[in-house]
Motif scaffolding. Structure first.
Motif, PDB file in Angstrom:
ATOM      1  N   GLU A   1     -58.193  84.929  58.542  1.00 38.63           N
ATOM      2  CA  GLU A   1     -57.989  83.986  59.485  1.00 38.63           C
ATOM      3  C   GLU A   1     -59.507  83.272  59.823  1.00 38.63           C
ATOM      4  N   THR A   2     -60.561  83.992  59.809  1.00 42.20           N
ATOM      5  CA  THR A   2     -61.990  83.559  59.913  1.00 42.20           C
ATOM      6  C   THR A   2     -62.436  82.803  58.994  1.00 42.20           C
ATOM      7  N   GLU A   3     -62.225  83.561  57.758  1.00 39.94           N
ATOM      8  CA  GLU A   3     -62.664  82.796  56.203  1.00 39.94           C
ATOM      9  C   GLU A   3     -61.838  81.473  56.211  1.00 39.94           C
ATOM     10  N   LYS A   4     -60.658  81.395  56.675  1.00 35.89           N
ATOM     11  CA  LYS A   4     -59.724  80.165  56.653  1.00 35.89           C
ATOM     12  C   LYS A   4     -60.264  79.123  57.406  1.00 35.89           C
ATOM     13  N   SER A   5     -60.578  79.439  58.599  1.00 40.19           N
ATOM     14  CA  SER A   5     -61.186  78.697  59.697  1.00 40.19           C
ATOM     15  C   SER A   5     -62.713  78.116  59.239  1.00 40.19           C
ATOM     16  N   PHE A   6     -63.459  78.653  58.643  1.00 36.14           N
ATOM     17  CA  PHE A   6     -64.675  78.549  58.129  1.00 36.14           C
ATOM     18  C   PHE A   6     -64.741  77.418  57.121  1.00 36.14           C
ATOM     19  N   TRP A   7     -63.645  77.739  56.215  1.00 30.31           N
ATOM     20  CA  TRP A   7     -63.557  76.478  55.062  1.00 30.31           C
ATOM     21  C   TRP A   7     -62.669  75.226  55.690  1.00 30.31           C
ATOM     22  N   GLN A   8     -61.989  75.606  56.663  1.00 32.89           N
ATOM     23  CA  GLN A   8     -61.270  74.289  57.199  1.00 32.89           C
ATOM     24  C   GLN A   8     -62.229  73.491  57.840  1.00 32.89           C
ATOM     25  N   GLU A   9     -63.188  74.000  58.582  1.00 34.41           N
ATOM     26  CA  GLU A   9     -64.504  73.461  59.259  1.00 34.41           C
ATOM     27  C   GLU A   9     -65.146  72.660  58.123  1.00 34.41           C
ATOM     28  N   LYS A  10     -65.435  73.533  57.214  1.00 34.78           N
ATOM     29  CA  LYS A  10     -66.308  72.580  56.045  1.00 34.78           C
ATOM     30  C   LYS A  10     -65.676  71.666  55.594  1.00 34.78           C
ATOM     31  N   GLU A  11     -64.315  71.559  55.312  1.00 34.88           N
ATOM     32  CA  GLU A  11     -63.575  70.572  54.827  1.00 34.88           C
ATOM     33  C   GLU A  11     -63.595  69.422  55.750  1.00 34.88           C
ATOM     34  N   ILE A  12     -63.403  69.701  57.296  1.00 36.62           N
ATOM     35  CA  ILE A  12     -63.361  68.622  58.141  1.00 36.62           C
ATOM     36  C   ILE A  12     -64.651  67.967  57.827  1.00 36.62           C
ATOM     37  N   GLU A  13     -65.647  68.680  58.125  1.00 33.25           N
ATOM     38  CA  GLU A  13     -67.123  67.990  57.952  1.00 33.25           C
ATOM     39  C   GLU A  13     -67.226  67.102  56.767  1.00 33.25           C
ATOM     40  N   ARG A  14     -66.526  67.513  55.642  1.00 32.01           N
ATOM     41  CA  ARG A  14     -66.901  66.775  54.378  1.00 32.01           C
ATOM     42  C   ARG A  14     -66.031  65.484  54.469  1.00 32.01           C
ATOM     43  N   LEU A  15     -64.775  65.598  54.959  1.00 31.10           N
ATOM     44  CA  LEU A  15     -64.049  64.509  54.965  1.00 31.10           C
ATOM     45  C   LEU A  15     -64.436  63.303  56.120  1.00 31.10           C
ATOM     46  N   LYS A  16     -65.213  64.011  57.346  1.00 35.73           N
ATOM     47  CA  LYS A  16     -65.902  63.297  58.146  1.00 35.73           C
ATOM     48  C   LYS A  16     -66.968  62.261  57.405  1.00 35.73           C
ATOM     49  N   GLU A  17     -67.768  63.079  56.698  1.00 39.66           N
ATOM     50  CA  GLU A  17     -68.612  62.277  55.751  1.00 39.66           C
ATOM     51  C   GLU A  17     -68.214  61.305  54.912  1.00 39.66           C
ATOM     52  N   GLU A  18     -67.076  61.583  54.339  1.00 39.13           N
ATOM     53  CA  GLU A  18     -66.554  60.703  53.502  1.00 39.13           C
ATOM     54  C   GLU A  18     -65.964  59.422  54.048  1.00 39.13           C
TER      55      GLU A  18
END
Length: 130
Positions: A95-112
């Motif tokens: 769950e922690t790893e999943k949350s970490f990668w979800q946060e990274k994906e959210i940041e990537r999408l925001k930058e996009e």
């Protein structure tokens, strides 16, 4: 014996009627849940009230309690510790790893999105000049 905790009130459901034994997944010690239906008076956070092996009484946020404790039963301690602890720790890590990668994906999408907005503004400026 009434509970005299500062900032702790019973929920509208009433005092929890549970008195069950739970085992801490880290230290393997048994704890007794005294009340499950308790709410913090200021934050309205759901709490669990439990008694530690040394007799002290504690209140912990309900969500955290169920992350740190598993039902204690007649299963041999070593089996419960090794099996349940491994499963719970593995689940927590996943769950922690999943949350970490979800946060990274959210940041990537925001930058996009920011890039697309900049491009849109540039196109709008070019169209305006024409």
């Amino acid at each position: 014996m009434p509970l005299n905790f500062f900032n702790i009130i019973p929920t509208e459901v009433g005092w929890g009627k549970v008195t069950t034994n739970w085992k801490n997944i880290k230290n393997g010690k048994k704890y007794t849940m005294l009340h499950e239906e308790v709410r913090h008076s200021e934050t309205l956070e759901d709490l669990v009230v439990y008694r530690a092996p040394d007799g002290s009484v504690w209140a912990r946020p309900k969500e955290l309690f169920f992350q740190k404790f598993v039902p204690a039963n007649d299963v041999e301690d070593s089996t419960l510790n090794s099996t349940c602890k491994k499963e719970l720790v593995d689940e927590l890590h996943a769950e922690t790893e999943k949350s970490f990668w979800q946060e990274k994906e959210i940041e990537r999408l925001k930058e996009e999105i920011r890039e697309l907005k900049r491009s849109e503004e540039e196109i709008w400026q070019l169209e305006k000049e024409i």
